[in-house]
Write an enzyme that holds these catalytic residues in place. Structure first.
Site, PDB file in Angstrom:
ATOM      1  N   HIS A 127     -75.804 -17.010  63.390  1.00 33.10           N
ATOM      2  CA  HIS A 127     -74.822 -15.923  63.313  1.00 33.10           C
ATOM      3  C   HIS A 127     -75.412 -14.650  62.696  1.00 33.10           C
ATOM      4  O   HIS A 127     -74.744 -13.606  62.694  1.00 33.10           O
ATOM      5  CB  HIS A 127     -73.602 -16.344  62.505  1.00 33.10           C
ATOM      6  CG  HIS A 127     -72.792 -17.432  63.130  1.00 33.10           C
ATOM      7  ND1 HIS A 127     -72.348 -17.363  64.427  1.00 33.10           N
ATOM      8  CD2 HIS A 127     -72.371 -18.622  62.636  1.00 33.10           C
ATOM      9  CE1 HIS A 127     -71.664 -18.473  64.707  1.00 33.10           C
ATOM     10  NE2 HIS A 127     -71.680 -19.251  63.651  1.00 33.10           N
ATOM     11  N   ASP A 164     -74.383 -25.679  69.069  1.00 32.75           N
ATOM     12  CA  ASP A 164     -73.407 -25.558  67.983  1.00 32.75           C
ATOM     13  C   ASP A 164     -72.026 -25.290  68.576  1.00 32.75           C
ATOM     14  O   ASP A 164     -71.901 -24.721  69.661  1.00 32.75           O
ATOM     15  CB  ASP A 164     -73.813 -24.399  67.075  1.00 32.75           C
ATOM     16  CG  ASP A 164     -73.086 -24.379  65.754  1.00 32.75           C
ATOM     17  OD1 ASP A 164     -73.665 -24.858  64.762  1.00 32.75           O
ATOM     18  OD2 ASP A 164     -71.952 -23.867  65.705  1.00 32.75           O
ATOM     19  N   HIS A 166     -69.989 -23.153  67.590  1.00 32.40           N
ATOM     20  CA  HIS A 166     -69.746 -21.712  67.523  1.00 32.40           C
ATOM     21  C   HIS A 166     -70.801 -20.964  68.338  1.00 32.40           C
ATOM     22  O   HIS A 166     -71.959 -21.376  68.384  1.00 32.40           O
ATOM     23  CB  HIS A 166     -69.799 -21.212  66.079  1.00 32.40           C
ATOM     24  CG  HIS A 166     -68.856 -21.922  65.154  1.00 32.40           C
ATOM     25  ND1 HIS A 166     -69.254 -22.992  64.386  1.00 32.40           N
ATOM     26  CD2 HIS A 166     -67.548 -21.710  64.899  1.00 32.40           C
ATOM     27  CE1 HIS A 166     -68.213 -23.409  63.666  1.00 32.40           C
ATOM     28  NE2 HIS A 166     -67.175 -22.648  63.964  1.00 32.40           N
TER      29      HIS A 166
END
Length: 308
Positions: A127, A164, A166
């Site tokens: 991220h 993942d 996300h």
């Protein structure tokens, strides 16, 4: 030995409040499972090295690196993004070793000392954007590794596989429209960071899936979308953003994967690597917060990487 296991004690000292799901206990759960299963004895254990500032600046802005370095607290916590992405006195050192683990893996693999590696590191990275920390991530470990491999070894085609739960918004921000890098990912949508669906770049093979999507559907997406794209790309090296929070026991998301699905995903990526990349895979830990499920899933992932 075919598979390296790379970590560093500093990654255990980083923590973001006692209540935080991205905790040192994640590394304990992985280590305990590998020892209990006997798998630890079949891995080549290598300490992570510290990434240097020049390594970070291949991906991140000078302002971002300076901000993190200068705001590393002497005590207590410093909120970098929100309270959920904060630094303690050990975070900066842990982040440097987390990024450095990927660099060590690349050097060891390219020297022929192993075919692949799993980096049990934290903080995670996918991220972290070039100029911003986000979602428990400060530095983008995989992106830093990709740029290092390109510069140090002249690799022309590097693939990133991100499973993942996300979306890896930071990794996409680092490589969108870069023809030397291809990224394949599935992720639950809508879900943090609520990205990856609006006109992704041609080198981004994104597969957003709804909550409660079954594992069989995800396998179909991988087989029909990822594998043909990877075959066409013919990567010289593959990175895996190995998040295990799509497990059905992990309440960070609402997907349905279990250990056998992570083993299957790994086997598919490994087959591509064996065909085009001389087996070269660097897998780096991202998410996974249900501790027992995390340990079991990482075991299945590493066992497949190691061919055991």
């Amino acid at each position: 030995m075919e598979t390296l296991f790379i970590t560093h004690s500093s990654c255990h000292r980083h923590e973001m409040h006692a209540w935080h799901p991205e905790s040192p206990a994640r590394l304990d759960a992985i280590n305990d499972r590998l020892v209990a299963s006997g798998l630890a004895d079949f891995l080549n254990h290598v300490p992570a090295r510290e990434a240097q500032e020049a390594d970070l600046l291949r991906v991140h802005t000078e302002e971002h690196v300076r901000f993190l370095r200068e705001h590393a607290p002497q005590q207590g916590y410093f909120n970098v993004d929100t309270e959920e992405t904060c630094m303690n006195p050990h975070t900066w050192q842990a982040a440097l070793h987390a990024a450095g683990a990927g660099l060590e893996a690349i050097d060891q693999i390219m020297a022929g000392h192993a075919r692949n590696a799993f980096c049990a590191v934290r903080p995670p990275g996918h991220h972290a954007e070039p100029a911003r920390s986000s979602g428990f991530c400060f530095l983008n470990n995989v992106a830093i590794g990709v740029r290092y491999a390109q510069q140090q070894y002249g690799l022309k085609r590097i693939a990133i596989v991100d499973f993942d739960v996300h979306h890896g918004n930071g990794t996409e921000a680092a490589f969108a429209n870069d023809e030397s890098v291809m990224m394949c990912s599935f992720f639950q949508y809508p879900l943090f960071p609520n990205s990856g669906v609006d006109h992704p770049a041609d080198n981004m093979h994104n597969s957003p899936v709804a909550a409660y999507t079954k594992a069989e559907k995800i396998r179909e997406l991988v087989a029909s979308l990822w594998l043909p794209a990877l075959e066409a790309f013919r990567p010289e090296l593959i990175f895996i953003s190995a998040g295990f929070d799509a497990h059905r026991e992990d309440d960070m998301g609402q997907l349905d994967l279990v250990e056998k699905d992570y083993a299957w995903l790994t086997s598919q990526v490994k087959a591509i690597a064996d065909k085009y990349s001389n087996g070269r895979i660097v897998s780096m830990l991202e998410g996974g917060y249900a501790l027992s499920a995390l340990g079991r899933s990482v075991e299945a992932h590493i066992r497949t990487l190691a061919g055991l």
